[in-house]
Enzyme design. Structure first.
Site, PDB file in Angstrom:
ATOM      1  N   GLY A   9      28.071  42.953  46.214  1.00 44.13           N
ATOM      2  CA  GLY A   9      28.165  42.256  44.929  1.00 44.13           C
ATOM      3  C   GLY A   9      27.879  40.772  45.144  1.00 44.13           C
ATOM      4  O   GLY A   9      27.364  40.369  46.192  1.00 44.13           O
ATOM      5  N   LYS A 185      45.797  32.233  42.651  1.00 42.42           N
ATOM      6  CA  LYS A 185      44.441  32.588  42.203  1.00 42.42           C
ATOM      7  C   LYS A 185      44.525  33.560  41.028  1.00 42.42           C
ATOM      8  O   LYS A 185      43.750  33.472  40.073  1.00 42.42           O
ATOM      9  CB  LYS A 185      43.666  33.211  43.374  1.00 42.42           C
ATOM     10  N   GLU A 268      37.648  44.427  36.568  1.00 41.75           N
ATOM     11  CA  GLU A 268      38.886  44.417  37.364  1.00 41.75           C
ATOM     12  C   GLU A 268      40.114  44.123  36.494  1.00 41.75           C
ATOM     13  O   GLU A 268      41.124  43.661  36.992  1.00 41.75           O
ATOM     14  CB  GLU A 268      38.768  43.384  38.484  1.00 41.75           C
TER      15      GLU A 268
HETATM   16  O1  PAF Z   1      36.392  35.818  39.086  1.00 39.98           O
HETATM   17  C1  PAF Z   1      35.786  34.740  38.969  1.00 39.98           C
HETATM   18  O2  PAF Z   1      34.737  34.602  38.334  1.00 39.98           O
HETATM   19  C2  PAF Z   1      36.349  33.519  39.713  1.00 39.98           C
HETATM   20  O3  PAF Z   1      37.471  33.944  40.429  1.00 39.98           O
HETATM   21  C3  PAF Z   1      36.693  32.328  38.832  1.00 39.98           C
HETATM   22  C4  PAF Z   1      37.619  31.402  39.586  1.00 39.98           C
HETATM   23  C5  PAF Z   1      37.330  32.724  37.529  1.00 39.98           C
HETATM   24  C6  PAF Z   1      35.473  31.478  38.578  1.00 39.98           C
HETATM   25  O4  PAF Z   1      34.487  32.104  37.831  1.00 39.98           O
END
Ligand code: PAF
Length: 311
Positions: A9, A185, A268
């Site tokens: 990916g 995160k 996800e």
């Molecule tokens: O999943 C994503 O796209 C990234 O983790 C984030 C930080 C939202 C930036 O696009």
């Protein structure tokens, strides 16, 4: 060092390209589709945007052909982690470390269960990437990468992995509390991913409209209630300010969830906003905004064909 990056990916392609171009290690890309693996093997990896790289790469759909590696980096979607653990058994022997840089929560536990916590390195990366085609990726944003072990140990193979990633251009720090890093995160993904998937806006636009900014804040506040109840210490002080600053820093990014929606792929959501709902239920904390976001994304996923017919 022999390294396998599992999952072609956006992030897997970016990382494999960087490792191949900037180190002398034996780097493999593992793709479950033999046809796509053949194409990437023939055409190589092309990175554009913030970096410009063009390299050939050993790519295979057959882990037996690759044989055990020193480091296996898991870059598949969270819903594939369980299956991947079985698929990669030929890449792993007693000396192999497994590193995950996936979004969402739950992946580390699955990997720990399969391979043992002493061999699994957890991590997050804030590099942004957009997949443009097989082996072709746009490097959309730079950010730090943080890795650590769920048991808090700092072992040699983890230091080696941090040095390797830093050498290839993924500036990497080590944390003794990787759980906090992963939750930190997650809170960012909770604020950005579903909303971009639903509205089809780039990250930066979420804070330009009052409506999306309000929903982003409410979704993040629900996640923060859970974080507090679980006594997790986030790596930043003001979660809403942090998520909004990530929107600004990655303004031109097409989030990973929006990329999935645009490609009519499974998202996800269950491992991001859906994980907040599950945790909320377990702790008796209501999460109505995350429920709405999750239901909307699931509806979008279920209606790709209908949406296609209307175009
Ligand atoms: O999943 C994503 O796209 C990234 O983790 C984030 C930080 C939202 C930036 O696009």
């Amino acid at each position: 060092m022999k390294i396998a990056v599992v999952g072609p990916g956006a992030l897997g392609t970016l990382l494999a390209g960087f490792l191949r171009a900037k180190t002398k290690e034996d780097v493999w890309l593992v793709d479950k589709s033999p046809e796509r693996a053949r194409r990437i093997r023939e055409e190589g990896i092309r990175i554009e945007g913030m970096s410009s790289i063009s390299v050939s790469i050993n790519t295979s759909a057959n882990p037996k052909e690759i044989a055990p590696c020193d480091l296996v980096i898991i870059c598949v979607k969270s819903y594939s982690t369980e299956d991947v653990c079985k698929d990669i058994k030929d890449l792993v022997n007693d000396n192999t470390s497994i590193l995950t840089l996936q979004n969402g929560i739950g992946n580390v536990q699955v990997l720990n269960d399969h391979f043992g916590a002493d061999r699994v390195i957890a991590g997050v990366t804030n590099h942004g990437a957009t997949l443009l085609g097989p082996g072709h990726v746009r490097h959309a944003g730079r950010g730090d990468t943080i890795i650590g072990m769920s048991n808090g140990k700092i072992l040699g193979p983890m230091r080696d992995a941090a040095n390797l990633l830093t050498k290839c251009g993924f500036e990497t720090k080590i944390s003794k509390d990787i759980d906090s890093v992963i939750w930190s995160k997650l809170v960012i993904n909770v604020g950005i991913n579903a909303l971009t998937g639903i509205t089809r806006l780039k990250n930066g636009m979420l804070i330009q409209y009052n409506g999306t900014r309000e929903i982003l804040r409410s979704a993040v506040q629900e996640a923060v209630k859970i974080v507090k109840r679980k006594r997790i210490k986030l790596v930043y002080d003001d979660p809403i300010q942090k998520v909004e600053s990530v929107c600004k820093a990655t303004a031109a990014n097409i989030s990973s969830m929006l990329q999935d929606v645009l490609n009519s792929k499974r998202t996800e959501i269950d491992y991001i906003n859906g994980a907040i709902i599950r945790q909320g239920k377990a702790l008796g904390i209501s999460t109505p905004v995350n429920e709405v976001l999750t239901n909307l994304v699931k509806t979008i996923e279920s209606s790709y064909e209908e949406a296609e017919e209307m175009n």
